[in-house]
Design a protein around this motif. Structure first.
Motif, PDB file in Angstrom:
ATOM      1  N   VAL A  84       0.767  -1.231  -0.088  1.00  0.00           N
ATOM      2  CA  VAL A  84      -0.180  -0.006   0.125  1.00  0.00           C
ATOM      3  C   VAL A  84       0.843   1.147   0.139  1.00  0.00           C
ATOM      4  N   PRO A  85       1.804   1.379   0.876  1.00  0.00           N
ATOM      5  CA  PRO A  85       2.808   2.579   0.891  1.00  0.00           C
ATOM      6  C   PRO A  85       3.405   2.730  -0.546  1.00  0.00           C
ATOM      7  N   MET A  86       3.836   1.634  -0.906  1.00  0.00           N
ATOM      8  CA  MET A  86       4.665   1.873  -2.217  1.00  0.00           C
ATOM      9  C   MET A  86       3.515   2.087  -3.342  1.00  0.00           C
ATOM     10  N   GLU A  91       1.709   6.341  -7.222  1.00  0.00           N
ATOM     11  CA  GLU A  91       0.822   7.472  -7.655  1.00  0.00           C
ATOM     12  C   GLU A  91       1.046   8.816  -7.543  1.00  0.00           C
ATOM     13  N   ARG A  92       1.882   9.204  -6.404  1.00  0.00           N
ATOM     14  CA  ARG A  92       2.307  10.539  -6.233  1.00  0.00           C
ATOM     15  C   ARG A  92       3.425  10.942  -7.211  1.00  0.00           C
ATOM     16  N   GLY A  96       3.254  13.588 -10.145  1.00  0.00           N
ATOM     17  CA  GLY A  96       4.064  14.850 -10.057  1.00  0.00           C
ATOM     18  C   GLY A  96       4.388  15.536  -8.729  1.00  0.00           C
ATOM     19  N   GLU A  97       3.473  14.908  -7.701  1.00  0.00           N
ATOM     20  CA  GLU A  97       3.510  15.466  -6.552  1.00  0.00           C
ATOM     21  C   GLU A  97       4.627  15.181  -5.619  1.00  0.00           C
ATOM     22  N   GLU A  98       5.593  14.279  -5.724  1.00  0.00           N
ATOM     23  CA  GLU A  98       6.780  13.959  -5.157  1.00  0.00           C
ATOM     24  C   GLU A  98       7.623  15.159  -5.071  1.00  0.00           C
ATOM     25  N   PRO A  99       8.117  15.469  -3.942  1.00  0.00           N
ATOM     26  CA  PRO A  99       9.199  16.778  -3.636  1.00  0.00           C
ATOM     27  C   PRO A  99      10.526  16.491  -4.728  1.00  0.00           C
ATOM     28  N   GLU A 100      10.886  17.711  -5.416  1.00  0.00           N
ATOM     29  CA  GLU A 100      11.940  17.648  -6.088  1.00  0.00           C
ATOM     30  C   GLU A 100      12.942  17.117  -5.207  1.00  0.00           C
ATOM     31  N   PRO A 101      14.146  16.676  -5.788  1.00  0.00           N
ATOM     32  CA  PRO A 101      15.446  16.239  -4.869  1.00  0.00           C
ATOM     33  C   PRO A 101      16.306  17.493  -4.871  1.00  0.00           C
TER      34      PRO A 101
END
Length: 121
Positions: A84-86, A91-92, A96-101
């Motif tokens: 579920v977390p993966m 999905e994030r 494109g909701e993942e924070p930029e590195p």
């Protein structure tokens, strides 16, 4: 011969596999402890969670049932703790909701410039 062995050990996939085994072993202990908690809760609700002594009609199905319940609890734990977390992370990333590195440090930028300058030569 030793150089070949060293090259084999230092390959990325061998190191990754070793890390996966260590992490998997540690995670197995977490899941095992979770299964113990769930089996204890089942025992408090409906009696002993160890069905090994149950032999209806003289057929030993109790040990099978105990292992079946253990497997189902492990599968649930792995699903809710890993899958579920993966899936949510995937999905994030897809949205494109993942924070930029983070931007590379000054040292990394300097080393990259040096590397690029040496490549030009």
């Amino acid at each position: 011969m030793l150089k070949g062995f060293k090259d084999f050990l230092m390959r990325g996939n061998v190191v990754d596999l070793a890390v996966a085994v260590v992490i998997g072993t540690a995670f197995a202990k977490v899941v095992e402890a979770f299964v113990t908690i769930i089996m204890d809760l089942i025992g408090k609700l409906g009696g002993t969670p160890d069905f090994s002594a149950w032999n209806p009609g003289g057929v030993s199905v109790g040990a099978f049932l105990t292992q079946l319940f253990t497997f189902l609890i492990v599968a649930l734990a792995v699903y809710f703790m890993v899958v579920v977390p993966m899936n949510r992370l995937a999905e994030r990333r897809k949205r494109g909701e993942e924070p930029e590195p983070e931007a590379p440090s000054e040292e990394v930028v300097l080393l990259t410039e040096i590397r690029d300058a040496l490549r030009v030569r």
